[in-house]
Design an enzyme around this catalytic site. Sequence first.
Site, mmCIF file in Angstrom:
data_model
loop_
_atom_site.group_PDB
_atom_site.id
_atom_site.type_symbol
_atom_site.label_atom_id
_atom_site.label_comp_id
_atom_site.label_asym_id
_atom_site.label_seq_id
_atom_site.Cartn_x
_atom_site.Cartn_y
_atom_site.Cartn_z
ATOM 1 N N ASN A 154 79.490 17.355 80.361
ATOM 2 C CA ASN A 154 78.293 16.515 80.269
ATOM 3 C C ASN A 154 77.250 17.140 81.194
ATOM 4 O OD1 ASN A 154 76.328 14.551 80.234
ATOM 5 N ND2 ASN A 154 77.715 12.843 80.611
ATOM 6 N N ARG A 187 63.783 3.627 83.568
ATOM 7 C CA ARG A 187 63.104 3.569 82.274
ATOM 8 C C ARG A 187 62.657 2.138 81.977
ATOM 9 N NH1 ARG A 187 67.979 6.360 79.100
ATOM 10 N NH2 ARG A 187 68.293 8.098 80.528
ATOM 11 N N HIS A 242 74.451 6.686 73.617
ATOM 12 C CA HIS A 242 75.712 6.198 74.207
ATOM 13 C C HIS A 242 76.778 5.913 73.146
ATOM 14 C CE1 HIS A 242 73.023 4.551 77.651
ATOM 15 N NE2 HIS A 242 73.505 5.726 78.004
ATOM 16 N N ARG A 288 78.857 16.997 75.435
ATOM 17 C CA ARG A 288 78.110 15.791 75.099
ATOM 18 C C ARG A 288 76.641 16.157 74.914
ATOM 19 N NH1 ARG A 288 75.072 11.707 79.006
ATOM 20 N NH2 ARG A 288 74.500 10.131 77.490
ATOM 21 N N GLY A 316 71.314 4.375 82.773
ATOM 22 C CA GLY A 316 70.829 4.212 81.411
ATOM 23 C C GLY A 316 71.641 3.095 80.790
ATOM 24 N N MET A 318 71.374 -0.086 91.216
ATOM 25 C CA MET A 318 71.580 -1.523 91.328
ATOM 26 C C MET A 318 72.235 -1.913 92.654
ATOM 27 S SD MET A 318 71.046 -4.442 90.016
ATOM 28 C CE MET A 318 70.619 -4.206 88.282
ATOM 29 N N ARG A 319 73.049 -1.043 93.219
ATOM 30 C CA ARG A 319 73.653 -1.361 94.511
ATOM 31 C C ARG A 319 72.590 -1.517 95.589
ATOM 32 N NH1 ARG A 319 77.788 3.589 93.904
ATOM 33 N NH2 ARG A 319 75.789 4.426 93.169
ATOM 34 N N LYS A 326 78.832 17.643 84.811
ATOM 35 C CA LYS A 326 80.034 16.839 84.996
ATOM 36 C C LYS A 326 81.092 17.341 84.019
ATOM 37 C CE LYS A 326 81.572 11.998 84.680
ATOM 38 N NZ LYS A 326 81.157 10.625 84.263
ATOM 39 N N HIS A 349 76.825 -1.105 77.303
ATOM 40 C CA HIS A 349 76.946 0.068 78.169
ATOM 41 C C HIS A 349 75.815 -0.041 79.188
ATOM 42 C CE1 HIS A 349 77.763 4.445 78.982
ATOM 43 N NE2 HIS A 349 76.554 4.310 79.493
ATOM 44 N N GLU A 404 84.033 8.547 77.820
ATOM 45 C CA GLU A 404 83.339 9.417 76.878
ATOM 46 C C GLU A 404 83.960 10.810 76.839
ATOM 47 O OE1 GLU A 404 78.763 8.312 77.133
ATOM 48 O OE2 GLU A 404 79.755 8.037 79.071
#
Length: 399
Positions: A8, A240, A179, A89, A211, A285-286, A15, A207, A384
């Site tokens: 990826n 986004r 996704h 991917r 993103g 978000m953390r 990754k 998901h 994935e």
Amino acid sequence: MSKTISINAGSSSLKWQLYEMPAEKVIAKGLIERIGLKDSISTVKFDGRAEKQILDIDDHTQAVKILLDDLMRFDIIRSYDEITGVGHRVVAGGEYFKESALVDSEEVIQKVEELALLAPLHNKANAAGIRAFKELLPDITSVVVFDTSFHTTMPEKAYRYPLPTKYYTENKVRKYGAHGTSHQYVAKEAAKVLGKPLEELKLITCHIGNGASITAVKEGKSVDTSMGFTPLGGVMMGSRTGDIDPAIIPYLIEHTEDFNTPEDINRILNRESGLLGVSEKSSDMRDIHAAMRAGDAKAQLANDIFVDRIQKYIGQYLAVLNGADAIIFTAGIGENSVTIRRLVIEGISWFGCELDPEKNVFGNYGDISMPDSKVRVLVIPTDEELVIARDVERFKNQK
């Protein structure tokens, strides 16, 4: 036993996960970060160890060479010949690619690059990763696996935009989604958890990571999804916007100096908006939740908008499917944020879904709903990379 590697590639990252196939055993995995920058970081995880090195990596070809050398250096493989397949991917397949494809010509890579128009943050980096492996391991089975493929089953009423028809026929402007490998994987796993055939289920797969996309899955097929022509559409994300009124763009072009070029517009909507833009603090978000606990009003608003948009899409898809058997949370936030799951489900409890607070805890996967919940709520870690590796094996077997 052959070995297959799933890749990826991001604009500055790579990754990877190495499998022993067909046993689907993970041998090693890792991440190379800051490609093209000073102090790049390469991390390799295997046998309960994590080895990290910091060095300057100029491009993806060099990153792949370092990855392969590390596999040799740590005795994970004894020669490159042990790797017989690589799966990449790719975010956007457009209308060129309805399913995964064998990289058997330069034309395939050129089409991936061309489709960067639909995924400007991803496809060029994906192509760079493909070229790097082709240069270093030219003879192995090389496969591209597209995020958009799972969504090619959407009916025309779902994927067409109400624009003049010529923009679809001539310019291929339509909803493509993203996704797909994740939505496909967790839908199949949900059927196992629920103990029912996938073909008999109506599912809403969420998901939710940096993103994010929501998909309505009926009888194992995608019938609608939140991301659109590009991965910019749909719910609010880390950086986004998600869906906005299109008239905002010409308005800001006319009334500000920020929207001078298409590049400006893409940058602001893709990289400077979402959680980051509203909170003015972070796209993670953390960090948002830490700021909320400290009383930060902008972080609270960012969180509230994020939850609101997810709830609205779930509501849409309950209508599209005429009800659902389960709502599935996956990806970084979906799998790990107890708070987001609780807030999303609390706001749609009228539909018959209710969380069990003793099950909705960090690290708990599977069914987290109350026994009498009409709509089951599941947490399923996505994989994935495994979907990609399986597709590589399928092409190997066709040779």
